[in-house]
Design a protein around this motif. Structure first.
Motif, mmCIF file in Angstrom:
data_model
loop_
_atom_site.group_PDB
_atom_site.id
_atom_site.type_symbol
_atom_site.label_atom_id
_atom_site.label_comp_id
_atom_site.label_asym_id
_atom_site.label_seq_id
_atom_site.Cartn_x
_atom_site.Cartn_y
_atom_site.Cartn_z
ATOM 1 N N ILE A 249 1.406 -0.984 0.040
ATOM 2 C CA ILE A 249 -0.310 0.109 -0.070
ATOM 3 C C ILE A 249 0.902 1.489 -0.206
ATOM 4 O O ILE A 249 0.354 2.223 -0.276
ATOM 5 N N GLU A 250 1.769 1.347 0.714
ATOM 6 C CA GLU A 250 2.920 2.823 0.618
ATOM 7 C C GLU A 250 3.138 2.615 -0.332
ATOM 8 O O GLU A 250 3.626 3.297 -0.961
ATOM 9 N N ALA A 251 4.406 1.945 -1.575
ATOM 10 C CA ALA A 251 4.337 1.880 -2.936
ATOM 11 C C ALA A 251 3.196 2.701 -3.158
ATOM 12 O O ALA A 251 3.580 3.429 -4.691
ATOM 13 N N MET A 252 2.497 2.352 -3.219
ATOM 14 C CA MET A 252 0.382 2.796 -4.102
ATOM 15 C C MET A 252 1.107 4.255 -4.032
ATOM 16 O O MET A 252 0.558 4.792 -4.204
ATOM 17 N N ARG A 253 0.557 4.213 -2.479
ATOM 18 C CA ARG A 253 0.826 6.313 -2.198
ATOM 19 C C ARG A 253 2.008 6.406 -2.806
ATOM 20 O O ARG A 253 1.830 7.607 -2.717
ATOM 21 N N ARG A 254 2.879 5.970 -2.828
ATOM 22 C CA ARG A 254 4.147 6.755 -3.331
ATOM 23 C C ARG A 254 3.883 7.330 -4.491
ATOM 24 O O ARG A 254 4.356 8.521 -4.854
ATOM 25 N N SER A 255 3.911 6.726 -5.576
ATOM 26 C CA SER A 255 3.532 6.869 -6.618
ATOM 27 C C SER A 255 2.168 8.420 -6.700
ATOM 28 O O SER A 255 2.960 8.907 -7.696
ATOM 29 N N TYR A 256 1.128 8.069 -6.161
ATOM 30 C CA TYR A 256 0.622 9.359 -6.058
ATOM 31 C C TYR A 256 1.090 10.206 -5.417
ATOM 32 O O TYR A 256 0.842 11.989 -5.695
ATOM 33 N N GLU A 257 1.590 10.101 -4.612
ATOM 34 C CA GLU A 257 2.689 11.652 -3.872
ATOM 35 C C GLU A 257 3.869 12.378 -4.908
ATOM 36 O O GLU A 257 3.797 13.354 -5.068
ATOM 37 N N ASP A 258 4.349 11.681 -4.919
ATOM 38 C CA ASP A 258 5.133 11.447 -6.545
ATOM 39 C C ASP A 258 4.947 12.628 -6.920
ATOM 40 O O ASP A 258 5.406 13.539 -8.601
ATOM 41 N N ALA A 259 3.380 12.188 -8.007
ATOM 42 C CA ALA A 259 2.986 13.206 -8.655
ATOM 43 C C ALA A 259 2.757 13.816 -8.573
ATOM 44 O O ALA A 259 3.052 15.128 -9.222
ATOM 45 N N LEU A 260 2.562 14.654 -7.514
ATOM 46 C CA LEU A 260 2.485 16.033 -7.032
ATOM 47 C C LEU A 260 4.026 16.635 -6.545
ATOM 48 O O LEU A 260 3.809 17.837 -7.276
#
Length: 198
Positions: free
Chosen positions: A126-137
């Motif tokens: 889940i953390e990896a998926m969240r990181r993908s979203y955060e990376d976009a911002l």
């Protein structure tokens, strides 16, 4: 041969989503630790043992809820096709985040408040998926610094702070409140813009 012993409406394409929806609602209301598989089964209207046709255990059920939420979020972000200069992209991201999360207050609550209850392996996924979203911002903030329109002391910290601010809206906003959603969205965009602008 048709299995006549199966209850009407117990097909996996009906009961499976009901198990997910019920678990989400109960965990959001009472917390993961306080909700039992027996309680979920009672709400769905099946025997407790029948739940294991749809999930292997409560940990897997929690993971599936979080993974589905993040997968939907990442797919929606990709479909939003945010483009333009950094300021335009930041505004589009801000409005996207609000519009996506606001109707999903239970998913937001569970995804943020129950991370601690994931197993290490599930947490990492889940953390990896969240990181993908955060990376976009964070990429938007970085580009804004390069363009000379943003000034933040640390793009990672700013990313986390902005997401926390935007997500917090889900905890207090009410449709019948004092301000319409469009007005709230405009206020939040103004706050975000001022937080990072030069």
């Amino acid at each position: 041969m048709v299995n006549m012993a199966r209850k009407q409406g117990s097909h996996s394409d009906i009961t499976g989503p009901r198990v997910q929806d019920t678990a989400l609602r109960l965990i959001a209301r009472h917390g993961y630790a306080a909700v039992s598989m027996r309680q979920i089964a009672a709400e769905v209207g099946v025997q407790a043992g029948a739940l294991y046709n749809y999930t292997s255990d409560k940990q897997s059920l929690l993971f599936d809820l979080m993974q589905a939420h993040m997968a939907d979020l990442l797919a929606a972000l990709d479909a939003a096709d945010i483009q333009g200069d950094a300021m335009a992209r930041l505004e589009a991201f801000t409005r996207f985040h609000i519009r996506f999360h606001l109707p999903r207050s239970d998913q937001v609550f569970v995804s943020y408040m129950e991370l601690r209850n994931l197993s290490p392996q599930n947490f990492a996924a889940i953390e990896a998926m969240r990181r993908s979203y955060e990376d976009a911002l964070e990429a938007i903030l970085h580009d804004g610094e390069v363009e000379g329109v943003f000034a933040v002391p640390d793009t990672r910290v700013a990313t986390m702070a902005l997401i926390a601010t935007l997500t917090g809206l889900s905890h207090w906003y009410r449709e019948d409140g004092r301000l319409a959603m469009d007005r709230i969205e405009a206020i939040y965009w103004d706050l975000v813009r001022k937080a990072v602008a030069v």
